[in-house]
Design an enzyme around this catalytic site. Structure first.
Site, PDB file in Angstrom:
ATOM      1  N   GLN A   1       0.828  -1.204   0.000  1.00  0.00           N
ATOM      2  CA  GLN A   1       0.000   0.000   0.000  1.00  0.00           C
ATOM      3  C   GLN A   1       0.867   1.261   0.000  1.00  0.00           C
ATOM      4  O   GLN A   1       1.646   1.458   0.933  1.00  0.00           O
ATOM      5  CB  GLN A   1      -0.864  -0.015   1.259  1.00  0.00           C
ATOM      6  CG  GLN A   1      -1.736   1.208   1.442  1.00  0.00           C
ATOM      7  CD  GLN A   1      -2.387   1.220   2.811  1.00  0.00           C
ATOM      8  OE1 GLN A   1      -1.715   1.074   3.819  1.00  0.00           O
ATOM      9  NE2 GLN A   1      -3.689   1.395   2.856  1.00  0.00           N
ATOM     10  N   GLY A   2       0.739   2.067  -1.037  1.00  0.00           N
ATOM     11  CA  GLY A   2       1.530   3.298  -1.116  1.00  0.00           C
ATOM     12  C   GLY A   2       0.716   4.501  -0.689  1.00  0.00           C
ATOM     13  O   GLY A   2       0.168   5.228  -1.504  1.00  0.00           O
ATOM     14  N   TYR A   3       0.623   4.702   0.601  1.00  0.00           N
ATOM     15  CA  TYR A   3      -0.160   5.824   1.132  1.00  0.00           C
ATOM     16  C   TYR A   3       0.745   6.877   1.774  1.00  0.00           C
ATOM     17  O   TYR A   3       0.916   7.963   1.264  1.00  0.00           O
ATOM     18  CB  TYR A   3      -1.160   5.303   2.192  1.00  0.00           C
ATOM     19  CG  TYR A   3      -2.504   4.879   1.628  1.00  0.00           C
ATOM     20  CD1 TYR A   3      -2.614   4.332   0.358  1.00  0.00           C
ATOM     21  CD2 TYR A   3      -3.664   5.016   2.380  1.00  0.00           C
ATOM     22  CE1 TYR A   3      -3.841   3.940  -0.151  1.00  0.00           C
ATOM     23  CE2 TYR A   3      -4.903   4.634   1.882  1.00  0.00           C
ATOM     24  CZ  TYR A   3      -4.987   4.098   0.621  1.00  0.00           C
ATOM     25  OH  TYR A   3      -6.203   3.717   0.140  1.00  0.00           O
ATOM     26  N   SER A   4       1.339   6.520   2.934  1.00  0.00           N
ATOM     27  CA  SER A   4       2.072   7.521   3.719  1.00  0.00           C
ATOM     28  C   SER A   4       3.309   8.044   3.005  1.00  0.00           C
ATOM     29  O   SER A   4       3.974   7.318   2.263  1.00  0.00           O
ATOM     30  CB  SER A   4       2.517   6.911   5.052  1.00  0.00           C
ATOM     31  OG  SER A   4       1.412   6.628   5.847  1.00  0.00           O
TER      32      SER A   4
ATOM     33  N   SER B   1       4.430  -1.251   4.086  1.00  0.00           N
ATOM     34  CA  SER B   1       4.610  -2.590   4.645  1.00  0.00           C
ATOM     35  C   SER B   1       4.935  -3.587   3.547  1.00  0.00           C
ATOM     36  O   SER B   1       4.203  -3.663   2.557  1.00  0.00           O
ATOM     37  CB  SER B   1       3.341  -3.061   5.349  1.00  0.00           C
ATOM     38  OG  SER B   1       2.994  -2.171   6.360  1.00  0.00           O
TER      39      SER B   1
ATOM     40  N   GLU C   1      -8.792  -1.203   6.145  1.00  0.00           N
ATOM     41  CA  GLU C   1      -7.519  -1.331   6.846  1.00  0.00           C
ATOM     42  C   GLU C   1      -7.740  -1.213   8.348  1.00  0.00           C
ATOM     43  O   GLU C   1      -7.160  -1.938   9.141  1.00  0.00           O
ATOM     44  CB  GLU C   1      -6.529  -0.250   6.391  1.00  0.00           C
ATOM     45  CG  GLU C   1      -5.207  -0.369   7.147  1.00  0.00           C
ATOM     46  CD  GLU C   1      -4.174   0.674   6.760  1.00  0.00           C
ATOM     47  OE1 GLU C   1      -4.567   1.801   6.389  1.00  0.00           O
ATOM     48  OE2 GLU C   1      -2.982   0.360   6.842  1.00  0.00           O
TER      49      GLU C   1
ATOM     50  N   GLU D   1      -5.399   9.172  17.861  1.00  0.00           N
ATOM     51  CA  GLU D   1      -5.983  10.517  17.912  1.00  0.00           C
ATOM     52  C   GLU D   1      -6.793  10.819  16.653  1.00  0.00           C
ATOM     53  O   GLU D   1      -7.855  11.440  16.713  1.00  0.00           O
ATOM     54  CB  GLU D   1      -4.871  11.560  18.113  1.00  0.00           C
ATOM     55  CG  GLU D   1      -4.241  11.542  19.504  1.00  0.00           C
ATOM     56  CD  GLU D   1      -3.376  10.315  19.789  1.00  0.00           C
ATOM     57  OE1 GLU D   1      -2.893   9.673  18.816  1.00  0.00           O
ATOM     58  OE2 GLU D   1      -3.193   9.972  20.973  1.00  0.00           O
TER      59      GLU D   1
END
Lengths: 379, 401
Positions: B138-141, B173, B256, B385
């Protein structure tokens, strides 16, 4: 069984919701308290409540009830919690009814259950003798006599004791305080000579009593279940009571939370709506989670008891422990987030806090049930 | 008394047939508890099965469509109803059957493709996911777009029939083990931050893609930094509408969150109280010899049970059409916090034995490393949060949230 209410259960909830909100809101409890009402609950409301069929929810149709289950009783209890309705429903129609169903002879059931179902007779369980709940510590003595038994001792925290017609008394026929075996249940008419009842005005303005049995004779037919094996029906009654009390706590937590969130959306301080402050948002969101987890635990325990699954006892402890801590958090946050007004008697928040404290204590508090769970899991 | 609703006859038949099939087809080795990473099958082009049983089990389950039981049959699924899938899961648990494959494709990308993908995309990508043939990451952050994910900067320039992608991802990951990536890229730098993002898929072997593992406090890591240098991505691999990738991303995130929230459920692992009893020993009454620890564990187990029941209720509610997508934040938040609490208590119960970092006896510090790993639970997939913000905004409708 799916962890959602069926359509019929949803309809029962809606009718209990509107009936109690219309007829028995928190202001009615305030009135009972302020007028020092002798009964501590409204007889006329109780009559209407019975006419709606709620008093017979757990009692089979053969004995004049609705023949439903604890899930349905829980649905009613949740609405009672939301409105802080004072009534003998928990003591008589849930706890006592369950004890009679679990252990009563046919004759006992026929004589008593229809009257409980119609609301004309109020029965209650007398189990605690100390300030902290523990049925093993039953010491009230039952001695064999020529015609039956003689009961001698005292009980405390007897729900609706001063208006009860019938006590289900846990007594010791053998063994010593602290032991599991040797406890027997007896049916004791409140009018028996030698029974004295002291009403206790409690913090939550609901009813409880101290009951003293001064060498009172009861016949052999007063035994409920088997001699020395009272713990089984006692546990059935207590489990029902614990889970029903959990449902009431869930109702309180949910109601208090709804009122608090509404307040967060209205109240202005520092030229802002206080609900904009992240410090309060996060606490509200956390509390929401806790209430949702409590709802799952309560519904599961109610279902498991109805289905008689072997894990039901443990699930009842999970529900009671979880509901106890959640409702405590809910009322504490309710008062704190309302600020000064939350502390006033004029405002209703304090009524919820007081009732929550009593329910938390009733039939074992959160630490008692966490300990029970640990014992069940053998660690 | 109301009694349990008897299972409908067709479900009862399904349950019996399922149990019989599992008895026959699940190899005995695949019914033992998972004790190491080798026991977990992730599949993919580079995958080496740790045993024949692992391979056979995956093939048999995939042939039934039961790696993805509720997906449509034409996309490699089992076409099961929600009730049937619940029964399959229950019967697998009853026999201790391992999951035949673990996969981000199954947990996250698949549901997003089923909702947003074209028919061609579904036919191309879903069956290989169901068979465990392609491993996804997964290429998110990005380094400056973690909790504030929508401020991501990886750019995809429109070149007619394809995009050219440049930028960097982080916390990817298993990027070093994955075959393909599902990736958020900025396709309109001028637009407001949520509206200029697109969702694309590409092969990790495409020229210009490089990865580098990140060492964590646990001494190990599934995480990588991932770099894109003029990577060519075909337009047909754009999922959903151009510049509307945020909708796909959000939908995928709810899956997720449910996946990470699931770690709050201990599953088949040993109950904490029993673990503590073995470690700390028993007092004269057979209780854990440390009464304060015992009390903490008991209170933890109350919360754990309530959490597990809520996972069950959330599924039941979804099936009854009463679900709320934002509820995944509730499960993610609480599951992550519970898993951290569980590992703190395990370390406490384990005492100095739990501190062993490198030895066969400690399985190379498995507990200590697992404990350290859990600290990421409340950071990854949106911090605790952020989850509380989501609950405040989308469930409680608090102002300005």
């Amino acid at each position: 069984m799916a962890l959602v209410l069926t359509e019929e259960q949803g309809m029962l909830r809606d009718s209990a919701k509107s009936f109690l909100a219309d007829n028995a809101p928190v202001s009615e409890l305030r009135k009972l308290r302020d007028t020092r009402n002798a009964d501590g609950f409204s007889r006329s409301l109780w009559k209407q409540f019975a006419e709606m069929g709620f008093t017979g929810v757990l009692i089979p149709e053969a004995y004049g009830g609705m023949g439903l289950g604890l899930v349905e009783a829980g649905v009613v209890m949740e609405e009672i919690g939301r409105n802080l309705t004072a009534s003998p429903f928990l003591a008589s129609n849930v706890v006592a009814a369950t004890a009679l169903l679990a252990a009563g002879t046919e004759a006992q059931k026929q004589a008593i259950l229809p009257k409980i179902a119609s609301g004309e007779l109020i029965a209650t369980l007398a189990v605690d003798e100390h300030s902290k709940h523990n049925p093993r510590n039953t010491a009230l003595k039952a001695e064999k006599s020529a015609s039956g038994y003689t009961l001698d001792g005292h009980k405390t925290f007897v729900l609706d004791g001063h208006v009860a017609d019938l006590f289900i008394v846990a007594a010791r026929t053998s063994g010593a305080k602290g032991e599991l075996a040797g406890v027997t249940l007896f049916l004791v008419d409140a009018k028996t000579k030698g029974v004295s009842v002291e009403r206790v005005v409690m913090v939550d303005a609901h009813n409880a009593a101290r009951v003293t049995l001064n060498n009172i004779p009861v016949p052999e037919s007063a035994v409920l279940g088997k001699v020395g094996e009272g713990l089984l029906p006692l546990n059935a009654a207590l489990s029902a009571g614990r889970v029903a009390a959990s449902a009431e706590m869930l109702g309180i937590a949910d109601e208090v939370f709804a009122r608090t969130v509404n307040y967060l959306k209205e109240r202005q301080q520092f030229t802002k709506i206080i609900g904009e402050f992240q410090a309060l948002q996060h606490r509200a969101a956390h509390l929401y989670c806790e209430i949702e987890f409590t709802r799952s635990a309560v519904l599961k325990a109610l279902q498991a008891l109805d289905e008689g699954t072997p894990t039901a006892i443990g699930l009842a402890s999970v529900a009671k422990a979880k509901a106890g801590t959640t409702v405590t958090l809910a009322v504490q946050e309710g008062v704190q987030m309302h600020g000064g007004i939350g502390m006033t008697d004029e405002f209703e928040m304090g009524f919820f806090m007081k009732r929550a404290r009593v329910l938390q204590e009733l039939f074992g508090d959160a630490t008692y049930h966490a300990d029970l769970l640990a014992q069940l899991k053998k660690y | 008394m109301s009694t349990a609703m008897a299972e409908k006859p067709e479900l009862k038949t399904f349950r019996e047939a399922t149990r019989a099939w599992l008895e026959q087809n699940c190899p005995p080795e695949m019914r033992k508890p998972v004790t190491s990473e080798d026991d977990v099958c992730w599949g993919g082009r580079q995958w080496k099965f740790s045993s024949d049983a692992q391979k056979v089990w995956l093939e048999r389950m995939a042939a039934k469509g039961w790696t993805v039981p509720t997906w449509p049959k034409e996309y490699g699924g089992g076409g099961l109803s929600g009730d049937e899938a619940k029964i399959l899961a229950q019967e697998m648990r009853a026999l201790n059957c391992r999951a035949p494959v673990q996969s981000f494709g199954i947990w996250m990308l698949g549901p997003a493709l089923l909702k947003f993908g074209t028919h061609e995309q579904k036919l191309e990508f879903l069956p290989p996911i169901a068979r465990g043939e392609i491993r996804w990451c997964q290429g998110y952050s990005e380094p400056n777009a973690g909790s504030d994910l929508a401020s991501l900067q990886t750019r995809a320039e429109d070149k007619g029939d394809h995009f050219i992608v440049n930028g960097q991802k982080i916390w990817t990951s298993y990027a070093d083990k994955a075959d393909w990536i599902f990736c958020l890229v900025r396709t309109d730098p001028q637009a407001k931050k949520h509206t200029g993002i697109s969702f694309v898929l590409f092969d990790m072997e495409t020229p210009g893609v490089t990865t580098k593992p990140i060492l964590l406090i646990s001494g190990k890591s599934p995480f990588c930094e991932t770099f894109f240098d003029n990577v060519r991505v075909e337009k047909k691999n754009l999922v959903g509408t151009l510049n509307a990738g945020w909708d796909v991303a959000k939908y995928l995130l709810t899956h997720e969150r449910e996946m990470i929230g699931g770690i709050g459920d201990r599953g088949a692992a040993k109950p904490l109280g029993v673990f503590a009893l073995e470690q700390v020993g028993a007092d004269a009454q057979g209780k854990v010899a440390d009464p304060v620890l015992r009390a903490q564990i008991a209170q933890f187990e109350v919360d754990e049970a309530a959490f597990r029941l809520t996972m069950e209720r959330a599924m039941d509610m979804a099936r009854a059409g009463q679900g709320n997508p934002a509820f995944s934040s509730v499960l993610k938040y609480y599951g992550a916090e519970l898993n951290k609490r569980r590992h703190e208590l395990m370390m406490q119960a384990g005492g100095s034995d739990a501190l062993d970092w490198e030895s066969p006896r400690s399985r190379e510090g498995a507990l200590a490393r697992a404990w350290l790993r859990t600290k990421g639970n409340s950071i990854e997939g949106g911090t605790s949060e952020v989850q509380l913000n989501v609950i405040a905004k989308r469930i409680l409708n608090l102002p300005g949230a």
